[in-house]
Scaffold this motif. Sequence first.
Motif, PDB file in Angstrom:
ATOM      1  N   SER A  87       0.835  -1.018  -0.204  1.00 53.92           N
ATOM      2  CA  SER A  87      -0.045  -0.181  -0.034  1.00 53.92           C
ATOM      3  C   SER A  87       0.872   1.186   0.146  1.00 53.92           C
ATOM      4  O   SER A  87       2.242   1.207   0.133  1.00 53.92           O
ATOM      5  CB  SER A  87      -0.852   0.158   1.348  1.00 53.92           C
ATOM      6  OG  SER A  87      -0.168   0.177   2.584  1.00 53.92           O
ATOM      7  N   HIS A  88       0.434   2.254  -0.135  1.00 53.22           N
ATOM      8  CA  HIS A  88       1.119   3.650  -0.183  1.00 53.22           C
ATOM      9  C   HIS A  88       1.621   3.976   1.100  1.00 53.22           C
ATOM     10  O   HIS A  88       2.535   4.819   1.282  1.00 53.22           O
ATOM     11  CB  HIS A  88       0.178   4.964  -0.557  1.00 53.22           C
ATOM     12  CG  HIS A  88       0.020   4.746  -2.162  1.00 53.22           C
ATOM     13  ND1 HIS A  88      -1.006   3.912  -2.730  1.00 53.22           N
ATOM     14  CD2 HIS A  88       0.530   5.150  -3.438  1.00 53.22           C
ATOM     15  CE1 HIS A  88      -0.925   4.385  -4.049  1.00 53.22           C
ATOM     16  NE2 HIS A  88       0.067   4.822  -4.324  1.00 53.22           N
ATOM     17  N   ASN A  89       0.966   3.490   2.270  1.00 44.28           N
ATOM     18  CA  ASN A  89       1.530   3.680   3.670  1.00 44.28           C
ATOM     19  C   ASN A  89       2.368   2.415   4.204  1.00 44.28           C
ATOM     20  O   ASN A  89       1.924   1.419   3.734  1.00 44.28           O
ATOM     21  CB  ASN A  89       0.441   4.424   4.498  1.00 44.28           C
ATOM     22  CG  ASN A  89      -0.645   3.233   4.964  1.00 44.28           C
ATOM     23  OD1 ASN A  89      -0.227   2.706   5.972  1.00 44.28           O
ATOM     24  ND2 ASN A  89      -1.572   3.284   4.408  1.00 44.28           N
ATOM     25  N   ALA A  90       3.119   2.722   5.154  1.00 44.92           N
ATOM     26  CA  ALA A  90       3.634   1.797   6.037  1.00 44.92           C
ATOM     27  C   ALA A  90       2.974   1.137   6.928  1.00 44.92           C
ATOM     28  O   ALA A  90       3.426   0.099   7.650  1.00 44.92           O
ATOM     29  CB  ALA A  90       4.950   2.344   6.385  1.00 44.92           C
ATOM     30  N   PHE A  91       1.860   1.328   7.420  1.00 46.73           N
ATOM     31  CA  PHE A  91       1.021   0.656   8.248  1.00 46.73           C
ATOM     32  C   PHE A  91       0.014  -0.286   7.903  1.00 46.73           C
ATOM     33  O   PHE A  91      -0.127  -1.536   8.252  1.00 46.73           O
ATOM     34  CB  PHE A  91       0.102   1.755   8.955  1.00 46.73           C
ATOM     35  CG  PHE A  91       0.733   2.578   9.944  1.00 46.73           C
ATOM     36  CD1 PHE A  91       1.061   2.004  11.088  1.00 46.73           C
ATOM     37  CD2 PHE A  91       1.164   4.019   9.608  1.00 46.73           C
ATOM     38  CE1 PHE A  91       1.963   2.803  12.040  1.00 46.73           C
ATOM     39  CE2 PHE A  91       1.974   4.706  10.345  1.00 46.73           C
ATOM     40  CZ  PHE A  91       2.379   4.039  11.907  1.00 46.73           C
ATOM     41  N   THR A  92      -0.667   0.046   6.692  1.00 48.42           N
ATOM     42  CA  THR A  92      -2.085  -0.783   6.127  1.00 48.42           C
ATOM     43  C   THR A  92      -1.668  -2.211   5.748  1.00 48.42           C
ATOM     44  O   THR A  92      -2.465  -3.163   6.424  1.00 48.42           O
ATOM     45  CB  THR A  92      -2.529  -0.096   5.241  1.00 48.42           C
ATOM     46  OG1 THR A  92      -3.037   1.413   5.270  1.00 48.42           O
ATOM     47  CG2 THR A  92      -4.042  -0.832   4.495  1.00 48.42           C
ATOM     48  N   THR A  93      -0.628  -2.700   5.160  1.00 52.71           N
ATOM     49  CA  THR A  93      -0.308  -3.861   4.851  1.00 52.71           C
ATOM     50  C   THR A  93       0.829  -4.533   5.407  1.00 52.71           C
ATOM     51  O   THR A  93       1.555  -5.665   4.856  1.00 52.71           O
ATOM     52  CB  THR A  93      -0.316  -4.011   3.247  1.00 52.71           C
ATOM     53  OG1 THR A  93       0.881  -3.142   2.704  1.00 52.71           O
ATOM     54  CG2 THR A  93      -1.405  -3.497   2.496  1.00 52.71           C
ATOM     55  N   THR A  94       1.354  -3.925   6.512  1.00 56.28           N
ATOM     56  CA  THR A  94       2.418  -4.471   7.554  1.00 56.28           C
ATOM     57  C   THR A  94       2.075  -4.679   8.807  1.00 56.28           C
ATOM     58  O   THR A  94       1.012  -4.293   9.078  1.00 56.28           O
ATOM     59  CB  THR A  94       3.676  -3.627   7.362  1.00 56.28           C
ATOM     60  OG1 THR A  94       3.312  -2.204   7.987  1.00 56.28           O
ATOM     61  CG2 THR A  94       3.946  -3.247   5.807  1.00 56.28           C
ATOM     62  N   ASN A  95       2.900  -5.019   9.630  1.00 61.22           N
ATOM     63  CA  ASN A  95       2.646  -5.409  11.077  1.00 61.22           C
ATOM     64  C   ASN A  95       3.368  -4.100  11.687  1.00 61.22           C
ATOM     65  O   ASN A  95       3.721  -4.285  13.024  1.00 61.22           O
ATOM     66  CB  ASN A  95       2.855  -6.634  11.530  1.00 61.22           C
ATOM     67  CG  ASN A  95       4.448  -6.969  11.366  1.00 61.22           C
ATOM     68  OD1 ASN A  95       5.242  -6.218  10.840  1.00 61.22           O
ATOM     69  ND2 ASN A  95       4.978  -7.728  12.388  1.00 61.22           N
ATOM     70  N   LEU A  96       3.637  -3.136  11.211  1.00 55.35           N
ATOM     71  CA  LEU A  96       4.248  -2.055  11.696  1.00 55.35           C
ATOM     72  C   LEU A  96       3.623  -1.535  13.156  1.00 55.35           C
ATOM     73  O   LEU A  96       4.433  -1.292  13.941  1.00 55.35           O
ATOM     74  CB  LEU A  96       4.301  -0.608  10.801  1.00 55.35           C
ATOM     75  CG  LEU A  96       5.160   0.576  11.354  1.00 55.35           C
ATOM     76  CD1 LEU A  96       6.505   0.312  11.776  1.00 55.35           C
ATOM     77  CD2 LEU A  96       5.014   1.703  10.163  1.00 55.35           C
ATOM     78  N   GLN A  97       2.461  -1.167  13.146  1.00 55.62           N
ATOM     79  CA  GLN A  97       1.815  -0.718  14.211  1.00 55.62           C
ATOM     80  C   GLN A  97       2.075  -1.811  15.358  1.00 55.62           C
ATOM     81  O   GLN A  97       2.353  -1.303  16.608  1.00 55.62           O
ATOM     82  CB  GLN A  97       0.240  -0.502  14.192  1.00 55.62           C
ATOM     83  CG  GLN A  97      -0.312   0.252  15.269  1.00 55.62           C
ATOM     84  CD  GLN A  97      -1.605   0.785  15.340  1.00 55.62           C
ATOM     85  OE1 GLN A  97      -2.357   0.265  14.153  1.00 55.62           O
ATOM     86  NE2 GLN A  97      -2.330   1.126  15.985  1.00 55.62           N
ATOM     87  N   GLN A  98       1.960  -3.045  15.251  1.00 59.34           N
ATOM     88  CA  GLN A  98       2.192  -3.984  16.030  1.00 59.34           C
ATOM     89  C   GLN A  98       3.683  -4.004  16.647  1.00 59.34           C
ATOM     90  O   GLN A  98       3.902  -3.994  18.083  1.00 59.34           O
ATOM     91  CB  GLN A  98       1.880  -5.429  15.729  1.00 59.34           C
ATOM     92  CG  GLN A  98       2.081  -6.591  16.584  1.00 59.34           C
ATOM     93  CD  GLN A  98       1.893  -7.965  16.078  1.00 59.34           C
ATOM     94  OE1 GLN A  98       1.586  -8.167  14.819  1.00 59.34           O
ATOM     95  NE2 GLN A  98       2.357  -8.753  16.839  1.00 59.34           N
ATOM     96  N   LEU A  99       4.708  -3.850  15.879  1.00 62.25           N
ATOM     97  CA  LEU A  99       6.072  -3.855  16.305  1.00 62.25           C
ATOM     98  C   LEU A  99       6.144  -2.415  17.057  1.00 62.25           C
ATOM     99  O   LEU A  99       6.940  -2.633  17.900  1.00 62.25           O
ATOM    100  CB  LEU A  99       6.850  -3.759  14.960  1.00 62.25           C
ATOM    101  CG  LEU A  99       7.019  -4.923  14.014  1.00 62.25           C
ATOM    102  CD1 LEU A  99       7.624  -4.685  12.705  1.00 62.25           C
ATOM    103  CD2 LEU A  99       7.567  -5.865  14.951  1.00 62.25           C
ATOM    104  N   LEU A 100       5.643  -1.318  16.572  1.00 62.37           N
ATOM    105  CA  LEU A 100       5.821  -0.182  17.378  1.00 62.37           C
ATOM    106  C   LEU A 100       5.259  -0.123  18.750  1.00 62.37           C
ATOM    107  O   LEU A 100       5.855   0.148  19.825  1.00 62.37           O
ATOM    108  CB  LEU A 100       5.123   1.124  16.468  1.00 62.37           C
ATOM    109  CG  LEU A 100       5.863   1.225  15.308  1.00 62.37           C
ATOM    110  CD1 LEU A 100       5.085   2.420  14.589  1.00 62.37           C
ATOM    111  CD2 LEU A 100       7.261   1.734  15.478  1.00 62.37           C
ATOM    112  N   THR A 101       4.117  -0.661  18.762  1.00 64.54           N
ATOM    113  CA  THR A 101       3.376  -1.054  20.208  1.00 64.54           C
ATOM    114  C   THR A 101       4.047  -1.763  21.093  1.00 64.54           C
ATOM    115  O   THR A 101       4.256  -1.682  22.349  1.00 64.54           O
ATOM    116  CB  THR A 101       1.916  -1.635  19.898  1.00 64.54           C
ATOM    117  OG1 THR A 101       1.132  -0.459  19.393  1.00 64.54           O
ATOM    118  CG2 THR A 101       1.240  -1.607  21.154  1.00 64.54           C
TER     119      THR A 101
END
Length: 183
Positions: A87-101
């Motif tokens: 996707s255009h952003n780094a959140f929607t199709t990755t587990n970025l938010q989980q990693l950051l949390t």
Amino acid sequence: MKRALIVIDVQESFRARPLWAEIANPDIAEPVNRLVRLARVHGDLVVWVLHCEPGSNDVFDPALGHVRLLDELERPRTGEPLLHKTSHNAFTTTNLQQLLTEAGVRELVVCGIRTEQCVETTTRIGGDLGYDMTFVIDATTTNPVGGISADAIIERTEAVLRDRFARITTVAALETELGASLV
């Protein structure tokens, strides 16, 4: 760990496109590397993000070999995630938010390729998710779009994000603020 540097789409796919000849800053790896070194000195998480379009048979198709970090970039170290997004952003199709949390991160410093697209979109979503966003304007780059110059696009992005979605800064200002110059 409270802060993370998100390096967005600083990848060979862009250099493999004819538009690379019009990129505003073909030396984008230099300011990004400064941010990576600064983040590491301060114990911040560094997250690497690559854009891919599997099956597209173009420069963003991982099967063609261009979906990799620019050769001049620092290499990810152990513990630094390398995410692949579609996707255009780094959140929607990755587990970025989980990693950051899981890492307790509340502040994001963003940089990368396509100032007005993937970097801006990630910044807006990060702000909506409650992260304190820092957009390092001189560690982003783009190319002209629809007859609008790259410089005008970068200037517009800075204007629309400033004080609404993110704090806008430069690499040098961030180095001064954090007390380290790692050129």
